[in-house]
Write a protein that holds these residues in place. Structure first.
Motif, PDB file in Angstrom:
ATOM      1  N   GLN A  38      -8.445   9.967  12.658  1.00 46.34           N
ATOM      2  CA  GLN A  38      -7.073   9.591  12.303  1.00 46.34           C
ATOM      3  C   GLN A  38      -6.952   8.080  12.152  1.00 46.34           C
ATOM      4  O   GLN A  38      -6.289   7.587  11.226  1.00 46.34           O
ATOM      5  CB  GLN A  38      -6.108  10.093  13.380  1.00 46.34           C
ATOM      6  N   ASP A  39      -7.584   7.328  13.033  1.00 47.84           N
ATOM      7  CA  ASP A  39      -7.560   5.862  12.936  1.00 47.84           C
ATOM      8  C   ASP A  39      -8.203   5.387  11.635  1.00 47.84           C
ATOM      9  O   ASP A  39      -7.698   4.478  10.972  1.00 47.84           O
ATOM     10  CB  ASP A  39      -8.285   5.243  14.131  1.00 47.84           C
ATOM     11  N   ARG A  40      -9.333   6.013  11.256  1.00 46.54           N
ATOM     12  CA  ARG A  40     -10.001   5.614  10.014  1.00 46.54           C
ATOM     13  C   ARG A  40      -9.150   5.961   8.793  1.00 46.54           C
ATOM     14  O   ARG A  40      -9.106   5.201   7.826  1.00 46.54           O
ATOM     15  CB  ARG A  40     -11.371   6.291   9.924  1.00 46.54           C
ATOM     16  N   TYR A 168      -8.999  16.934  -2.228  1.00 44.06           N
ATOM     17  CA  TYR A 168      -9.190  16.664  -0.806  1.00 44.06           C
ATOM     18  C   TYR A 168      -7.995  17.211  -0.042  1.00 44.06           C
ATOM     19  O   TYR A 168      -7.059  17.772  -0.630  1.00 44.06           O
ATOM     20  CB  TYR A 168      -9.333  15.156  -0.572  1.00 44.06           C
ATOM     21  N   THR A 169      -7.996  17.043   1.270  1.00 48.01           N
ATOM     22  CA  THR A 169      -6.881  17.488   2.108  1.00 48.01           C
ATOM     23  C   THR A 169      -6.182  16.270   2.680  1.00 48.01           C
ATOM     24  O   THR A 169      -6.792  15.459   3.378  1.00 48.01           O
ATOM     25  CB  THR A 169      -7.364  18.402   3.248  1.00 48.01           C
ATOM     26  N   CYS A 228     -11.769  10.065   4.348  1.00 44.80           N
ATOM     27  CA  CYS A 228     -11.173   9.827   5.664  1.00 44.80           C
ATOM     28  C   CYS A 228     -10.004  10.767   5.920  1.00 44.80           C
ATOM     29  O   CYS A 228      -9.850  11.295   7.032  1.00 44.80           O
ATOM     30  CB  CYS A 228     -10.708   8.369   5.780  1.00 44.80           C
ATOM     31  N   GLU A 229      -9.173  10.965   4.900  1.00 42.47           N
ATOM     32  CA  GLU A 229      -8.047  11.889   5.030  1.00 42.47           C
ATOM     33  C   GLU A 229      -8.563  13.301   5.324  1.00 42.47           C
ATOM     34  O   GLU A 229      -8.012  14.021   6.173  1.00 42.47           O
ATOM     35  CB  GLU A 229      -7.226  11.898   3.739  1.00 42.47           C
ATOM     36  N   SER A 233      -8.066  15.640   8.627  1.00 43.49           N
ATOM     37  CA  SER A 233      -7.445  16.958   8.442  1.00 43.49           C
ATOM     38  C   SER A 233      -8.324  18.067   9.014  1.00 43.49           C
ATOM     39  O   SER A 233      -7.819  19.022   9.628  1.00 43.49           O
ATOM     40  CB  SER A 233      -7.189  17.210   6.952  1.00 43.49           C
ATOM     41  N   GLU A 234      -9.632  17.948   8.809  1.00 42.48           N
ATOM     42  CA  GLU A 234     -10.555  18.971   9.316  1.00 42.48           C
ATOM     43  C   GLU A 234     -10.499  19.058  10.832  1.00 42.48           C
ATOM     44  O   GLU A 234     -10.436  20.163  11.402  1.00 42.48           O
ATOM     45  CB  GLU A 234     -11.981  18.669   8.861  1.00 42.48           C
TER      46      GLU A 234
END
Length: 279
Positions: A38-40, A168-169, A228-229, A233-234
């Motif tokens: 989440q930070d990334r 992507y998610t 990163c997103e 999400s994963e």
């Protein structure tokens, strides 16, 4: 029969307790990884936004601006699909794969899979693959993202593709993740605007040269941001899925324990009845 039934129920209870320990451990691991992911995801957004704003400034700097990256054509589309390497993450993988499958239906398309699940899925669907080199999503680095962007820029300029889309998610929150497909190339040239008091932006070299040089950087930033997103999400989806699995295991253990107690009470009652009848 009662003894056999009780033994079977007890065995199932032990099995569910073992499963619960596994799902609980996986939930804790996902929660730990989620914090970093989440930070990334949050820290990568300003980089993409700055590149995007700069690119739009260059494209809008002159009305005579011409670039192959702005030329809209109907033809072959490349989809960059980012999913996970493993399952047990709820609908994380299936949601984005379904989205891409609906997008490529009836199109001349190739896929660049990022994630083992994407590689396996599109191989089974016999969709042409651009490369399998980046199929390990967990091993992909920011350097790999910029290597991909350079390959894609060259392929686009060479006419191998007329459109490039990344799927992507999007990480909305810990409880919400949404699949998304974003067109990377060709870029949309801004519409003609009324003159403003904003000063002209000066670039060393003409705007077209700077624009062509920044496109690979822009693509690399977008791909890394999407990665990163997706990673965040994963982990959020896996944490939620394992939490749900743990709760389900608790419910099943409670239900089996109730059945076990009823079976034991029935066995005791039967024994008492037999003793009384014998006496």
């Amino acid at each position: 029969m009662a003894g056999v039934s009780m033994k079977d129920i007890k065995s199932r209870i032990r099995s569910m307790e073992s499963t619960k320990q596994i799902t609980k451990a996986m939930e804790m691991v996902a929660a730990s990884k989620l914090r970093g992911a989440q930070d990334r995801a949050v820290s990568s957004r300003p980089y993409f936004e700055t590149l995007y704003a700069t690119m739009n400034d260059i494209a809008d700097s002159t009305m005579d601006f011409v670039s192959p990256y702005l030329t809209k054509k109907e033809g072959k589309t490349l989809f960059i699909v980012i999913v996970g390497d493993r399952g047990l993450a709820g609908g994380y993988n299936s949601n984005i794969l379904k989205l891409v499958q609906s997008e490529i239906a009836g199109k001349d398309a190739e896929v660049l899979p990022i994630g083992k699940k994407a590689l396996d899925y599109f191989k089974s669907k016999q969709v042409p693959l651009f490369t399998e080199r980046y199929a390990e999503a967990a091993d992909l680095t920011i350097g790999d993202c910029f290597s991909i962007s350079k390959q894609l820029s060259k392929a686009f300029l060479a006419g191998e593709f007329d459109q490039i889309v990344v799927a992507y998610t999007n990480f909305v929150s810990v409880l919400a993740q949404t699949p998304a497909a974003m067109q990377l190339l060709p870029l949309k040239k801004p519409e003609k605007k009324e003159s403003t008091n904003q000063g002209d932006i000066l670039y060393e070299g003409d705007s077209e040269e700077v624009f062509a040089a920044i496109i690979p950087e822009y693509l690399g930033g977008v791909i890394y941001g999407a990665l990163c997103e997706s990673r965040a999400s994963e982990q959020a989806a896996r944490r939620a899925a394992m939490d749900s699995a743990t709760q389900n295991a608790d419910d099943m253990i409670d239900d089996l324990s109730l059945k076990f107690n009823r079976a034991r009470q029935a066995a005791i009652t039967q024994e008492i009845t037999e003793i009384v009848a014998g006496s």
